[in-house]
Design a protein around this motif. Sequence first.
Motif, PDB file in Angstrom:
ATOM      1  N   SER A 113       0.846  -1.204   0.000  1.00 28.29           N
ATOM      2  CA  SER A 113       0.000   0.000   0.000  1.00 28.29           C
ATOM      3  C   SER A 113       0.882   1.254   0.000  1.00 28.29           C
ATOM      4  O   SER A 113       0.554   2.253  -0.645  1.00 28.29           O
ATOM      5  N   THR A 114       2.000   1.180   0.711  1.00 26.03           N
ATOM      6  CA  THR A 114       2.936   2.314   0.752  1.00 26.03           C
ATOM      7  C   THR A 114       3.435   2.620  -0.654  1.00 26.03           C
ATOM      8  O   THR A 114       3.353   3.763  -1.130  1.00 26.03           O
ATOM      9  N   ILE A 115       3.950   1.597  -1.308  1.00 24.47           N
ATOM     10  CA  ILE A 115       4.550   1.813  -2.618  1.00 24.47           C
ATOM     11  C   ILE A 115       3.454   2.094  -3.669  1.00 24.47           C
ATOM     12  O   ILE A 115       3.675   2.848  -4.616  1.00 24.47           O
ATOM     13  N   GLY A 116       2.272   1.513  -3.457  1.00 22.80           N
ATOM     14  CA  GLY A 116       1.140   1.800  -4.347  1.00 22.80           C
ATOM     15  C   GLY A 116       0.754   3.271  -4.286  1.00 22.80           C
ATOM     16  O   GLY A 116       0.512   3.920  -5.315  1.00 22.80           O
ATOM     17  N   LEU A 117       0.718   3.828  -3.075  1.00 25.98           N
ATOM     18  CA  LEU A 117       0.398   5.250  -2.921  1.00 25.98           C
ATOM     19  C   LEU A 117       1.517   6.118  -3.509  1.00 25.98           C
ATOM     20  O   LEU A 117       1.247   7.105  -4.199  1.00 25.98           O
ATOM     21  N   ALA A 118       2.777   5.748  -3.250  1.00 24.26           N
ATOM     22  CA  ALA A 118       3.899   6.537  -3.789  1.00 24.26           C
ATOM     23  C   ALA A 118       3.863   6.527  -5.317  1.00 24.26           C
ATOM     24  O   ALA A 118       4.088   7.558  -5.969  1.00 24.26           O
ATOM     25  N   TYR A 119       3.557   5.371  -5.894  1.00 27.62           N
ATOM     26  CA  TYR A 119       3.464   5.255  -7.356  1.00 27.62           C
ATOM     27  C   TYR A 119       2.301   6.100  -7.891  1.00 27.62           C
ATOM     28  O   TYR A 119       2.464   6.878  -8.847  1.00 27.62           O
ATOM     29  N   ALA A 120       1.134   5.954  -7.275  1.00 25.50           N
ATOM     30  CA  ALA A 120      -0.054   6.655  -7.782  1.00 25.50           C
ATOM     31  C   ALA A 120       0.099   8.178  -7.657  1.00 25.50           C
ATOM     32  O   ALA A 120      -0.329   8.930  -8.540  1.00 25.50           O
ATOM     33  N   ILE A 121       0.735   8.631  -6.583  1.00 23.41           N
ATOM     34  CA  ILE A 121       0.961  10.068  -6.394  1.00 23.41           C
ATOM     35  C   ILE A 121       1.926  10.602  -7.464  1.00 23.41           C
ATOM     36  O   ILE A 121       1.775  11.717  -7.951  1.00 23.41           O
ATOM     37  N   THR A 122       2.902   9.764  -7.838  1.00 20.69           N
ATOM     38  CA  THR A 122       3.905  10.184  -8.832  1.00 20.69           C
ATOM     39  C   THR A 122       3.372  10.075 -10.261  1.00 20.69           C
ATOM     40  O   THR A 122       3.711  10.903 -11.105  1.00 20.69           O
ATOM     41  N   HIS A 123       2.556   9.049 -10.514  1.00 20.45           N
ATOM     42  CA  HIS A 123       2.050   8.816 -11.880  1.00 20.45           C
ATOM     43  C   HIS A 123       0.533   8.602 -11.876  1.00 20.45           C
ATOM     44  O   HIS A 123       0.048   7.563 -12.336  1.00 20.45           O
ATOM     45  N   PRO A 124      -0.218   9.591 -11.376  1.00 18.30           N
ATOM     46  CA  PRO A 124      -1.678   9.374 -11.248  1.00 18.30           C
ATOM     47  C   PRO A 124      -2.352   9.062 -12.588  1.00 18.30           C
ATOM     48  O   PRO A 124      -3.323   8.318 -12.627  1.00 18.30           O
ATOM     49  N   GLU A 125      -1.810   9.612 -13.674  1.00 18.31           N
ATOM     50  CA  GLU A 125      -2.455   9.425 -14.980  1.00 18.31           C
ATOM     51  C   GLU A 125      -2.318   8.001 -15.501  1.00 18.31           C
ATOM     52  O   GLU A 125      -2.994   7.618 -16.444  1.00 18.31           O
ATOM     53  N   LYS A 126      -1.465   7.225 -14.880  1.00 21.34           N
ATOM     54  CA  LYS A 126      -1.272   5.822 -15.301  1.00 21.34           C
ATOM     55  C   LYS A 126      -2.153   4.856 -14.517  1.00 21.34           C
ATOM     56  O   LYS A 126      -2.161   3.664 -14.797  1.00 21.34           O
ATOM     57  N   CYS A 127      -2.881   5.401 -13.544  1.00 25.56           N
ATOM     58  CA  CYS A 127      -3.609   4.514 -12.625  1.00 25.56           C
ATOM     59  C   CYS A 127      -5.102   4.484 -12.905  1.00 25.56           C
ATOM     60  O   CYS A 127      -5.725   5.515 -13.177  1.00 25.56           O
ATOM     61  N   LEU A 128      -5.681   3.287 -12.819  1.00 27.71           N
ATOM     62  CA  LEU A 128      -7.126   3.112 -12.765  1.00 27.71           C
ATOM     63  C   LEU A 128      -7.488   3.049 -11.283  1.00 27.71           C
ATOM     64  O   LEU A 128      -7.045   3.898 -10.529  1.00 27.71           O
ATOM     65  N   GLU A 129      -8.175   2.032 -10.849  1.00 29.83           N
ATOM     66  CA  GLU A 129      -8.560   1.964  -9.434  1.00 29.83           C
ATOM     67  C   GLU A 129      -7.376   1.542  -8.545  1.00 29.83           C
ATOM     68  O   GLU A 129      -6.429   0.925  -9.016  1.00 29.83           O
ATOM     69  N   LEU A 130      -7.494   1.857  -7.247  1.00 23.78           N
ATOM     70  CA  LEU A 130      -6.526   1.358  -6.267  1.00 23.78           C
ATOM     71  C   LEU A 130      -7.232   0.436  -5.267  1.00 23.78           C
ATOM     72  O   LEU A 130      -8.275   0.787  -4.719  1.00 23.78           O
ATOM     73  N   PHE A 131      -6.633  -0.725  -5.066  1.00 28.88           N
ATOM     74  CA  PHE A 131      -7.088  -1.672  -4.028  1.00 28.88           C
ATOM     75  C   PHE A 131      -6.002  -1.696  -2.953  1.00 28.88           C
ATOM     76  O   PHE A 131      -4.899  -2.202  -3.197  1.00 28.88           O
ATOM     77  N   LEU A 132      -6.283  -1.135  -1.783  1.00 24.16           N
ATOM     78  CA  LEU A 132      -5.246  -1.010  -0.751  1.00 24.16           C
ATOM     79  C   LEU A 132      -5.673  -1.748   0.511  1.00 24.16           C
ATOM     80  O   LEU A 132      -6.837  -1.704   0.914  1.00 24.16           O
ATOM     81  N   ARG A 133      -4.714  -2.403   1.140  1.00 26.51           N
ATOM     82  CA  ARG A 133      -5.007  -3.235   2.317  1.00 26.51           C
ATOM     83  C   ARG A 133      -3.927  -3.062   3.386  1.00 26.51           C
ATOM     84  O   ARG A 133      -2.762  -2.861   3.062  1.00 26.51           O
ATOM     85  N   GLY A 134      -4.314  -3.129   4.653  1.00 22.33           N
ATOM     86  CA  GLY A 134      -3.343  -3.103   5.760  1.00 22.33           C
ATOM     87  C   GLY A 134      -2.418  -1.905   5.630  1.00 22.33           C
ATOM     88  O   GLY A 134      -1.219  -2.040   5.494  1.00 22.33           O
ATOM     89  N   ILE A 135      -3.013  -0.705   5.728  1.00 25.29           N
ATOM     90  CA  ILE A 135      -2.314   0.517   5.305  1.00 25.29           C
ATOM     91  C   ILE A 135      -1.081   0.817   6.162  1.00 25.29           C
ATOM     92  O   ILE A 135      -1.134   0.836   7.401  1.00 25.29           O
ATOM     93  N   PHE A 136      -0.002   1.085   5.452  1.00 17.69           N
ATOM     94  CA  PHE A 136       1.299   1.392   6.078  1.00 17.69           C
ATOM     95  C   PHE A 136       1.828   2.656   5.396  1.00 17.69           C
ATOM     96  O   PHE A 136       2.095   2.657   4.200  1.00 17.69           O
ATOM     97  N   LEU A 137       1.924   3.742   6.184  1.00 18.41           N
ATOM     98  CA  LEU A 137       2.351   5.026   5.606  1.00 18.41           C
ATOM     99  C   LEU A 137       3.803   5.334   5.953  1.00 18.41           C
ATOM    100  O   LEU A 137       4.304   6.411   5.647  1.00 18.41           O
ATOM    101  N   LEU A 138       4.450   4.403   6.605  1.00 24.68           N
ATOM    102  CA  LEU A 138       5.866   4.475   6.957  1.00 24.68           C
ATOM    103  C   LEU A 138       6.235   5.737   7.737  1.00 24.68           C
ATOM    104  O   LEU A 138       7.296   6.324   7.551  1.00 24.68           O
ATOM    105  N   ARG A 139       5.309   6.164   8.611  1.00 25.63           N
ATOM    106  CA  ARG A 139       5.624   7.297   9.491  1.00 25.63           C
ATOM    107  C   ARG A 139       6.406   6.783  10.695  1.00 25.63           C
ATOM    108  O   ARG A 139       6.338   5.611  11.045  1.00 25.63           O
ATOM    109  N   LYS A 140       7.124   7.717  11.338  1.00 23.41           N
ATOM    110  CA  LYS A 140       7.952   7.325  12.483  1.00 23.41           C
ATOM    111  C   LYS A 140       7.133   6.574  13.534  1.00 23.41           C
ATOM    112  O   LYS A 140       7.569   5.571  14.080  1.00 23.41           O
ATOM    113  N   LYS A 141       5.906   7.061  13.772  1.00 21.94           N
ATOM    114  CA  LYS A 141       5.107   6.423  14.829  1.00 21.94           C
ATOM    115  C   LYS A 141       4.726   4.992  14.478  1.00 21.94           C
ATOM    116  O   LYS A 141       4.533   4.164  15.364  1.00 21.94           O
TER     117      LYS A 141
END
Length: 315
Positions: A113-141
Amino acid sequence: MKEMYPEISPYNTGFIKVSEIHSLYFEEVGNPNGKPVVFLHGGPGGGLIPNYRRYFNPTKWRIILFDQRGCGQSTPFAELNENTTWDIVSDIEKIRTHLKIKQWAVFGGSWGSTIGLAYAITHPEKCLELFLRGIFLLRKKEIDWFYQEGCSKIFPDLWEDYVKPIPVSERNDFVSAYYKRLTSPDPKVRKMAASAWSIWEGSTSKLIYDSEVASRFGEDEFADAFARIECHYFTNKGFFSEDNFLLNNVSKIKHLKIVIVQGRYDVVCPAESAWDLHKALPDSKLYLVADAGHSLSEKGITSKLIEYTDKWSEL
Ligand code: STX
């Protein structure tokens, strides 16, 4: 309840050279003329297993799966050089263009989900739907919760095994202490650290402890890549320019159809992150599965994800 589709073999496999040193293994499964979806595995460093092919109707979807840098069948194994979040984002683009795909859906859980979000944010025009599970945003906490203090209080027994390879004087910063050992020239030190690190994650990933999962995570080969690559990414704060990078940039994908499936009792990636993501993307659909932890293979998680890959399978 929806269950996984039957076991299936790829109709195409190959390797793609993505840098001076790295080559990635990829496979294509399902219908070559179906709707494309890219599967992003967890970790980082987790690699593929055959069951990951089974979350999509193979008559409707063209499923592309690949082993990220340094893991699974990708080479060189467990390599940390030229291995960053932004390298993986550019690898996803290299695979897409190599396979002549204009746009695709993105499916990823946990680090996926982390890398999926990073990819979609960088290349939104290449993405159709997103299926995300067990969300991990890699924050310090989130790193602190799982590798320093938090989850330790829920699994004090298993925590003892995680703590064991690290001397008391270094226990104020487990990620650094593990990084030192996981990059040690002494193979014995590296191996002991890799298996303790990986078993901790394997034994806490399901709602109900599953000794089979725990021991699979401890196997030498798997553990070496998984522990080294994870620890390398966490030492480097995910290679993000700020702690809240993903949440601060999700406005770039607010036009996409997004479903978030999260186990209520996920102690590896607690539900707070899924909640924060849903709040930042109010049009997303969020499902908190009442009787599940972190694992993709838990019944309620599997069922909800397949409900959505079925629903969104039409081009
Ligand atoms: N790491 C969470 C993650 O992405 C912080 C993850 N945990 N286990 C896995 O991934 C595998 C099942 C892919 C090994």
